[in-house]
Enzyme design. Structure first.
Site, PDB file in Angstrom:
ATOM      1  CG  ASP A  89      -9.235  -0.986   4.074  1.00 49.64           C
ATOM      2  OD1 ASP A  89      -9.598  -0.340   5.071  1.00 49.64           O
ATOM      3  OD2 ASP A  89      -8.176  -0.754   3.452  1.00 49.64           O
ATOM      4  CG  ASP A 276      -9.148   2.457   7.859  1.00 52.65           C
ATOM      5  OD1 ASP A 276      -9.644   1.507   7.221  1.00 52.65           O
ATOM      6  OD2 ASP A 276      -7.943   2.764   7.801  1.00 52.65           O
TER       7      ASP A 276
END
Length: 496
Positions: A89, A276
């Site tokens: 992430d 992201d």
């Protein structure tokens, strides 16, 4: 005489082999990804918040793509290693996995749990901490141990043993934990991220990592993350680089957003954006997402506040803008927004809205601000008042549902417009087939808009707030992304 020198030469050659730097294959981590088909109900559960390598022989670590929403792979923690699946992430900075001491969260019982007593390299820390994501919070305590990533071992990595997982999303998730690749500036507890230790312990060739995501739902290979460099086979042409504007997220300045050839108006003077990999869709300001979803025929929940503003104040908004009033002051002049400012907390990844006012309604204020944006944008296109107010009323009906998802007619995908993001003055387009997420098949086929509403203003000068976009996997699947830590840059190129 010559033959007597051979043993000595041989010893020198062996010694040199030990002293030479390790081959590049041991300092480049290539992490493969695999994919699974989508399921509409699981999309909601899956949402989280959010140099050339040539033919490297680096180890391949298989990853799976869960629902085109979670890209995860296996790492090992401890000695001997205990295996865990984690999401890589770029929108967070901490590593956490479920703890064997997690007794009261059902999610822990459905995932692998770390047992410190099974590891000979475990170091107790014990400090409690909490991490907040868009999909829920995780709490626990810090520990340290060796972490195996690909073919290398990061020594004494601090991570969180989760003892409480506060969201049903974590229960349904296919991953055990999350491995954050953001900056230490937003790391909870100021923990040194694993990526920093990969660099600090000289386990990668270069201070750069790159991500290629394969959005083909039928492909066995879901993509690849390369730690320590870039694989030129994963992209076409050259990368366009933009500087990182703020350490925390991988944040940069982005320009205008266009529907077809028409500007949406909000980002003409610039917007902030973050890349992201932990966010499945592209998230942006509600006003723009409503315009996009209207243009592609997405069905959302009708906003009564929005239609009320257009009905009662539409003519006044038009007259004020035509007379030269500043768009940012119109709603205050109408008494719908007295005073409002935003504060962004990057560690908790939430927005705290603080309003200092005794009058004015938050819903009407937000609806008014969106209406002003839409009317101003239509004014720039020299539309008549009646047509503009009719169009704005239609936009109200296209506002996304509270959960952010909007569905579209699968049979009309080919007729939908191209959406363009301007980065470094260059267009980065998304075609309908790229931004529509398809789930199921046959009679059960459902098509979901790849654009989700999320209002996260960032304090900037000279404007008080700058709209923020989150470019998630829908965007990253189209554009190979380079995260250059050494030069503080982010690069985008068409994915191969």
């Amino acid at each position: 005489m010559g033959h007597k020198l051979l043993p000595e030469v041989f010893r020198l050659w062996v010694l040199a082999c030990f002293l030479l730097p390790a081959a590049s294959s041991t300092r480049i981590l290539r992490i493969g990804l695999k994919k699974q088909r989508l399921d509409l109900h699981a999309i909601r559960a899956a949402r989280t918040e959010i140099s050339d390598l040539g033919d490297s022989d680096g180890d391949i670590l298989p990853l799976k793509n869960y629902l085109d929403a979670q890209y995860y792979g296996v790492i090992g923690i401890g000695s001997p290693p205990q295996n865990f699946t984690v999401v890589f992430d770029t929108g967070s900075s901490n590593l956490w996995i479920p703890s064997s001491k997690c007794y009261f969260s059902i999610a822990c019982y459905f995932h692998s749990r770390y047992r410190s007593t099974k590891s000979t390299t475990y170091t107790k820390i014990g400090k409690s901490c909490e991490i907040n994501y868009g999909s829920g919070s995780i709490s626990g305590f810090l520990s340290a141990d060796n972490v195996e990533v690909g073919n290398v071992i990061v020594k004494d990595q601090v991570f969180m043993e989760a003892t409480r997982e506060g969201s049903v999303g974590f229960l349904l998730a296919k991953f055990d934990g999350i491995l954050g690749l953001g900056f230490q500036e937003m790391s909870v507890g100021n923990v040194v991220p694993l990526w920093y230790n990969l660099m600090g312990q000289k386990l990668v060739s270069e201070e750069v990592f790159s991500i290629w995501l394969n959005r083909d739902p039928d492909a066995e290979e879901g993509g690849e993350i390369v730690f320590g460099g870039i694989d030129e086979k994963q992209y076409k042409g050259k990368h366009t680089y933009v500087p990182v504007t703020k350490k925390g997220y991988w944040e940069f300045n982005m320009g205008d957003v266009l529907i077809g050839k028409n500007s949406t108006g909000v980002c003409k003077d610039g917007c902030a954006a973050i890349v992201d990999s932990g966010t499945s869709l592209v998230a942006g300001p509600t006003a723009v997402v409503a315009e996009i979803n209207h243009a592609i025929g997405a069905e959302g929940v009708i906003s009564s506040e929005c239609k009320q503003v257009v009905s009662e104040y539409g003519n006044l908004i038009w007259d004020l803008l035509v007379s030269g009033a500043q768009p940012g002051q119109v709603c205050s002049q109408l008494g719908l927004c007295i005073f409002k400012y935003y504060e962004r907390n990057v560690i908790k990844r939430v927005v705290k809205k603080e309003k200092e006012a005794e009058a004015g309604d938050a819903g009407l204020c937000t609806a008014c601000e969106m209406t002003v944006i839409w009317v101003q944008n239509q004014l720039n296109q020299k539309k008549t008042k009646d047509k503009v107010l009719h169009y704005v009323t239609q936009l109200c009906e296209s506002l996304p549902s509270p959960s952010g998802e909007s569905t579209v007619d699968c049979n009309k995908i080919s007729s939908m417009p191209i959406i363009t993001f301007t980065i470094a003055d260059k267009p980065f387009t998304l075609t309908p087939h790229q931004y529509i997420v398809t789930t199921g098949g046959g009679m059960d086929r459902v098509c979901v808009s790849g654009f989700s509403a999320l209002d996260l203003p960032v304090p900037r000068e000279p404007t008080p707030t700058t709209p923020l976009w989150i470019l998630g996997d829908v965007f990253m699947g189209v554009y190979h992304t380079v995260f250059d830590f050494a030069n503080m840059e982010i690069g985008f190129a068409e994915a191969a």
